[in-house]
Design a protein around this motif. Structure first.
Motif, PDB file in Angstrom:
ATOM      1  N   GLY A   1     -47.626 -20.604  -2.207  1.00 19.74           N
ATOM      2  CA  GLY A   1     -47.283 -19.979  -3.479  1.00 19.74           C
ATOM      3  C   GLY A   1     -48.453 -19.266  -4.091  1.00 19.74           C
ATOM      4  N   LYS A   2     -49.508 -19.988  -4.428  1.00 22.43           N
ATOM      5  CA  LYS A   2     -50.645 -19.377  -5.115  1.00 22.43           C
ATOM      6  C   LYS A   2     -51.454 -18.489  -4.187  1.00 22.43           C
ATOM      7  CE  LYS A   2     -54.870 -20.458  -7.664  1.00 22.43           C
ATOM      8  NZ  LYS A   2     -55.746 -21.524  -8.200  1.00 22.43           N
ATOM      9  N   HIS A   3     -51.651 -18.915  -2.937  1.00 20.54           N
ATOM     10  CA  HIS A   3     -52.495 -18.184  -2.003  1.00 20.54           C
ATOM     11  C   HIS A   3     -51.657 -17.456  -0.950  1.00 20.54           C
ATOM     12  CE1 HIS A   3     -55.920 -20.225  -3.746  1.00 20.54           C
ATOM     13  NE2 HIS A   3     -55.341 -21.390  -3.518  1.00 20.54           N
ATOM     14  N   PRO A   4     -52.140 -16.311  -0.451  1.00 21.77           N
ATOM     15  CA  PRO A   4     -51.435 -15.615   0.641  1.00 21.77           C
ATOM     16  C   PRO A   4     -51.352 -16.505   1.884  1.00 21.77           C
ATOM     17  CG  PRO A   4     -53.098 -14.198  -0.360  1.00 21.77           C
ATOM     18  CD  PRO A   4     -53.344 -15.569  -0.890  1.00 21.77           C
ATOM     19  N   VAL A   5     -50.146 -16.707   2.357  1.00 18.71           N
ATOM     20  CA  VAL A   5     -49.909 -17.527   3.545  1.00 18.71           C
ATOM     21  C   VAL A   5     -49.137 -16.701   4.556  1.00 18.71           C
ATOM     22  CG1 VAL A   5     -48.729 -19.559   4.445  1.00 18.71           C
ATOM     23  CG2 VAL A   5     -49.936 -19.696   2.271  1.00 18.71           C
ATOM     24  N   ARG A   6     -49.590 -16.709   5.788  1.00 19.95           N
ATOM     25  CA  ARG A   6     -48.895 -15.970   6.831  1.00 19.95           C
ATOM     26  C   ARG A   6     -47.756 -16.820   7.372  1.00 19.95           C
ATOM     27  NH1 ARG A   6     -51.615 -11.844  11.093  1.00 19.95           N
ATOM     28  NH2 ARG A   6     -49.681 -10.787  11.651  1.00 19.95           N
ATOM     29  N   CYS A   7     -46.534 -16.341   7.183  1.00 18.68           N
ATOM     30  CA  CYS A   7     -45.342 -17.076   7.584  1.00 18.68           C
ATOM     31  C   CYS A   7     -44.957 -16.729   9.027  1.00 18.68           C
ATOM     32  CB  CYS A   7     -44.202 -16.742   6.615  1.00 18.68           C
ATOM     33  SG  CYS A   7     -44.586 -17.179   4.901  1.00 18.68           S
ATOM     34  N   PRO A   8     -44.034 -17.500   9.614  1.00 16.74           N
ATOM     35  CA  PRO A   8     -43.666 -17.261  11.016  1.00 16.74           C
ATOM     36  C   PRO A   8     -43.148 -15.861  11.320  1.00 16.74           C
ATOM     37  CG  PRO A   8     -42.902 -19.409  10.327  1.00 16.74           C
ATOM     38  CD  PRO A   8     -43.418 -18.726   9.086  1.00 16.74           C
ATOM     39  N   ASP A   9     -42.665 -15.146  10.309  1.00 13.99           N
ATOM     40  CA  ASP A   9     -42.194 -13.779  10.558  1.00 13.99           C
ATOM     41  C   ASP A   9     -43.329 -12.761  10.521  1.00 13.99           C
ATOM     42  OD1 ASP A   9     -42.744 -13.816   7.884  1.00 13.99           O
ATOM     43  OD2 ASP A   9     -40.804 -13.034   7.221  1.00 13.99           O
ATOM     44  N   GLY A  10     -44.586 -13.236  10.377  1.00  9.78           N
ATOM     45  CA  GLY A  10     -45.739 -12.355  10.410  1.00  9.78           C
ATOM     46  C   GLY A  10     -46.130 -11.749   9.081  1.00  9.78           C
TER      47      GLY A  10
ATOM     48  N   GLY B   1     -40.119 -22.627  -3.469  1.00  7.31           N
ATOM     49  CA  GLY B   1     -39.426 -23.532  -2.552  1.00  7.31           C
ATOM     50  C   GLY B   1     -39.024 -22.827  -1.273  1.00  7.31           C
ATOM     51  N   LYS B   2     -38.544 -21.588  -1.404  1.00  5.97           N
ATOM     52  CA  LYS B   2     -38.173 -20.819  -0.219  1.00  5.97           C
ATOM     53  C   LYS B   2     -39.394 -20.466   0.619  1.00  5.97           C
ATOM     54  CE  LYS B   2     -33.991 -18.800  -2.246  1.00  5.97           C
ATOM     55  NZ  LYS B   2     -33.309 -17.551  -2.669  1.00  5.97           N
ATOM     56  N   LEU B   3     -40.523 -20.174  -0.053  1.00  8.69           N
ATOM     57  CA  LEU B   3     -41.751 -19.895   0.692  1.00  8.69           C
ATOM     58  C   LEU B   3     -42.180 -21.116   1.493  1.00  8.69           C
ATOM     59  CD1 LEU B   3     -43.946 -17.900  -1.862  1.00  8.69           C
ATOM     60  CD2 LEU B   3     -42.601 -17.027   0.034  1.00  8.69           C
TER      61      LEU B   3
END
Length: 220
Positions: free
Chosen positions: A10-19, A129-131
């Motif tokens: 949420g607060k920090h940029p996170v690389r999700c499985p979709d890139g 929550g979705k993130l």
């Protein structure tokens, strides 16, 4: 510098499985003047354009003496000042309506960056929550969860990185201005992630002028 999924979602940029990188930022509307300055800029440009047009018409008609020009200019200055005050009052009302914070979801990859307004704290909690779900999703389900996050709100702006003309870092306001020829996106990011996001944008905006009104960040 790379971001991983073990950070605060949420607060920090996170690389999700979709890139794609995703994060949520709350702009404190009373202490961060960036949005109010944008309002002032729009008012100034609007009235400035009309003022120049009126002076141009008067000059073409040969009826533009110094006293007439000053009378027109004084009228526009008073009108602009009135709308500045009105803009401040409206801004305070909107800030109160939003709970004094402007919450934004950002989605960024190598091709584009998306700015999506979140309407309320409840809505923000749902998006985070979705993130979290997306960060832990299996790769095969990432697209489906990603669509849910993208559909969270209609108030959004998407900027293609290959068309960005300039990147303006404003570290004191946690803001990176991402300017195309006819549009101006605004990317907010926490202090500790500012260098990462700005450098990512620099690396993927091939034609952009970088470091305008701010110092260029050196690559590691």
């Amino acid at each position: 510098m790379k971001k991983s999924l073990n950070q605060d979602i949420g607060k920090h940029p996170v690389r999700c499985p979709d890139g794609k990188y995703r994060w949520v930022f709350d702009v404190p509307m009373l202490t961060n003047p960036s949005i109010l300055l944008e309002v002032f800029w729009v008012i100034a440009v609007s009235f400035g354009g009309v003022w120049l047009f009126v002076l141009f018409i008067g000059g073409c008609e040969g009826d533009l003496s110094l006293s007439v020009a000053w009378g027109i200019s004084k009228g526009f200055l008073l009108l602009t000042a009135f709308f500045f005050v009105l803009g401040c009052v409206a801004y305070i009302f909107v800030a109160w309506y939003y709970g004094w914070h402007y919450s934004i979801l950002f989605i960024m990859d190598e091709k584009e960056v998306v700015h999506k307004q979140l309407k309320s704290t409840i809505h923000k909690a749902r998006v985070i929550g979705k993130l979290t779900a997306l960060a832990g999703a299996a790769s095969g389900k990432a697209g489906m969860v990603g669509m849910g996050v993208l559909a969270a709100n209609r108030t959004s702006m998407t900027t293609s990185l290959d068309s960005v003309r300039s990147l303006v870092p404003c570290r004191s306001m946690n803001l990176i201005k991402v300017n195309e020829r006819l549009s101006r996106n605004r990317i907010y990011v926490a202090d500790e992630d500012f260098d990462f996001v700005y450098q990512f944008l620099c690396d993927h905006c091939p034609i952009a002028r970088k470091g305008v009104n701010g110092s260029q960040i050196k690559k590691e």
